[in-house]
Each structure stands twice: as C-alpha cells, then as structure tokens.
Design a protein around this motif. Sequence first.
Motif, PDB file in Angstrom:
ATOM      1  N   ASP A  95       0.827  -1.206   0.000  1.00 59.76           N
ATOM      2  CA  ASP A  95       0.000   0.000   0.000  1.00 59.76           C
ATOM      3  C   ASP A  95       0.862   1.258   0.000  1.00 59.76           C
ATOM      4  N   TYR A  96       1.875   1.274   0.829  1.00 61.97           N
ATOM      5  CA  TYR A  96       2.732   2.451   0.908  1.00 61.97           C
ATOM      6  C   TYR A  96       3.603   2.586  -0.340  1.00 61.97           C
ATOM      7  N   TYR A  97       3.952   1.468  -0.966  1.00 64.93           N
ATOM      8  CA  TYR A  97       4.736   1.543  -2.198  1.00 64.93           C
ATOM      9  C   TYR A  97       3.919   2.207  -3.307  1.00 64.93           C
ATOM     10  N   LYS A  98       2.630   1.906  -3.391  1.00 64.68           N
ATOM     11  CA  LYS A  98       1.780   2.497  -4.436  1.00 64.68           C
ATOM     12  C   LYS A  98       1.673   4.009  -4.279  1.00 64.68           C
ATOM     13  N   ILE A  99       1.725   4.502  -3.047  1.00 62.39           N
ATOM     14  CA  ILE A  99       1.592   5.938  -2.798  1.00 62.39           C
ATOM     15  C   ILE A  99       2.935   6.651  -2.870  1.00 62.39           C
ATOM     16  N   HIS A 100       3.943   6.098  -2.204  1.00 65.11           N
ATOM     17  CA  HIS A 100       5.225   6.803  -2.033  1.00 65.11           C
ATOM     18  C   HIS A 100       6.397   6.188  -2.793  1.00 65.11           C
ATOM     19  N   SER A 101       6.211   5.041  -3.422  1.00 66.86           N
ATOM     20  CA  SER A 101       7.279   4.309  -4.130  1.00 66.86           C
ATOM     21  C   SER A 101       8.419   3.914  -3.203  1.00 66.86           C
ATOM     22  N   LYS A 102       8.084   3.561  -1.975  1.00 66.84           N
ATOM     23  CA  LYS A 102       9.055   3.051  -0.999  1.00 66.84           C
ATOM     24  C   LYS A 102       8.320   2.239   0.049  1.00 66.84           C
ATOM     25  N   CYS A 103       9.066   1.511   0.850  1.00 71.84           N
ATOM     26  CA  CYS A 103       8.464   0.616   1.842  1.00 71.84           C
ATOM     27  C   CYS A 103       7.902   1.402   3.031  1.00 71.84           C
ATOM     28  N   PHE A 104       7.156   0.716   3.854  1.00 72.04           N
ATOM     29  CA  PHE A 104       6.515   1.304   5.034  1.00 72.04           C
ATOM     30  C   PHE A 104       7.547   1.936   5.962  1.00 72.04           C
ATOM     31  N   ASP A 105       8.658   1.238   6.217  1.00 76.02           N
ATOM     32  CA  ASP A 105       9.697   1.761   7.117  1.00 76.02           C
ATOM     33  C   ASP A 105      10.308   3.050   6.569  1.00 76.02           C
ATOM     34  N   CYS A 106      10.544   3.113   5.264  1.00 78.94           N
ATOM     35  CA  CYS A 106      11.111   4.324   4.661  1.00 78.94           C
ATOM     36  C   CYS A 106      10.131   5.489   4.754  1.00 78.94           C
ATOM     37  N   VAL A 107       8.835   5.211   4.616  1.00 75.87           N
ATOM     38  CA  VAL A 107       7.828   6.270   4.749  1.00 75.87           C
ATOM     39  C   VAL A 107       7.804   6.778   6.184  1.00 75.87           C
TER      40      VAL A 107
END
Length: 191
Positions: free
Chosen positions: A96-108
Amino acid sequence: MRDNILKKEFSKKDVNRIRNLVQGKHGDKTIQSIGYSKSQEFHKEGDIWESKGQTWTIKNGVKQNITKLDKAKKIHNTPLFCPECKKLMKKRYDPDYYKIHSKCFDCVIDMEHEIKKQGKWEEYQKQLHNTDIDGIITDYKTFVEAALNESNQSFITEAGDVENWVGGINKERAKESLEKGIEYLKSKKIK
C-alpha cells in the motif's frame, strides 16, 4: 507376414527425417521447397518493433508484447526489495505504501519523522489531503461523464429477457449536480 513389412521402401524424405532426429536436428527440413519463403527478422535485447498490429520488445531475453496498460502494470506491481533502503518488502503495509510513495513502510515512517523534525508536518498533511481530494474529483467526473454517455434504451434482465425502458437521465440536471459536487469537494481542500 514379416516379409511384407521389410519389403516397404523408404522415401528420401523419410530417411532424411530419421537422420535429422538421430543427429538431434529436430526442426531441420527434410525436403527443399520452391516458392514462398518467409523472411526472418532477428531482434536483440531492447529492440522495439511492430508486427501484425502489435508492438513487441525483448526484455531479459524474452519476447514481450507492449500494451497500453504496461504503465499501470508497473505501478501495480510491488517490487521484492525497496528501491530506497534495499530491504525485503515483506511487511503487511509495504504494498500500500509503495503504491503511494514508491518506498516501503519503514522508509515512509523515516521520511515522515524527518518531516516532523523539520516542522513541515502540517504542510505535508495538507498536500496529502488535497492530492486525495483531487483524485476523488477526477474519479467523480469520470463516473458522471460515463453515466451521461451511457445508452439506456434497453437492459437485459437476469432471466435473459431484453426490456426497453422509457425515460433516462436528465443531462442538464446531472451536469449541474456534478458542478455542485465538485465545488463541495474543492471546499473541503485545506488551504
């Protein structure tokens, strides 16, 4: 009875076919043909060409069809490793976070922590909220325009009967409601 089987004569074509099979040349020709011969095209990695109305390319040694939906497929597919931290993306919220931010949950989480440190958290939340509302407006416009362009002369019931319905959508009223809805959504944006 055995004499009849051995008296059969093999043609040159049969002998060549068996010779090719024994030598491991399974696809080789056994006879010479005259007339039409198909021209062969050879392509290398990264080439893009069109054949029979379709666009093709070679990626990683595999011939692939290029479609209009390739960009959507690329966005939808979550990679195995995060492009930023190179860690395995196996957590529940990573796709889910990759689709929004193009990175993993931890990176967000790390990015949002840095934004909070810099004192730009409200601005970041405002931008996310307004971007979400812009997406809702676009989807709403698309939905209403598709409904207005839809033909409603006849419908097929669950039983398979075709029913003709009288009436339809009041297009002027629908467009007016669309504009009011868009104004309402725009009023919900954070300034």
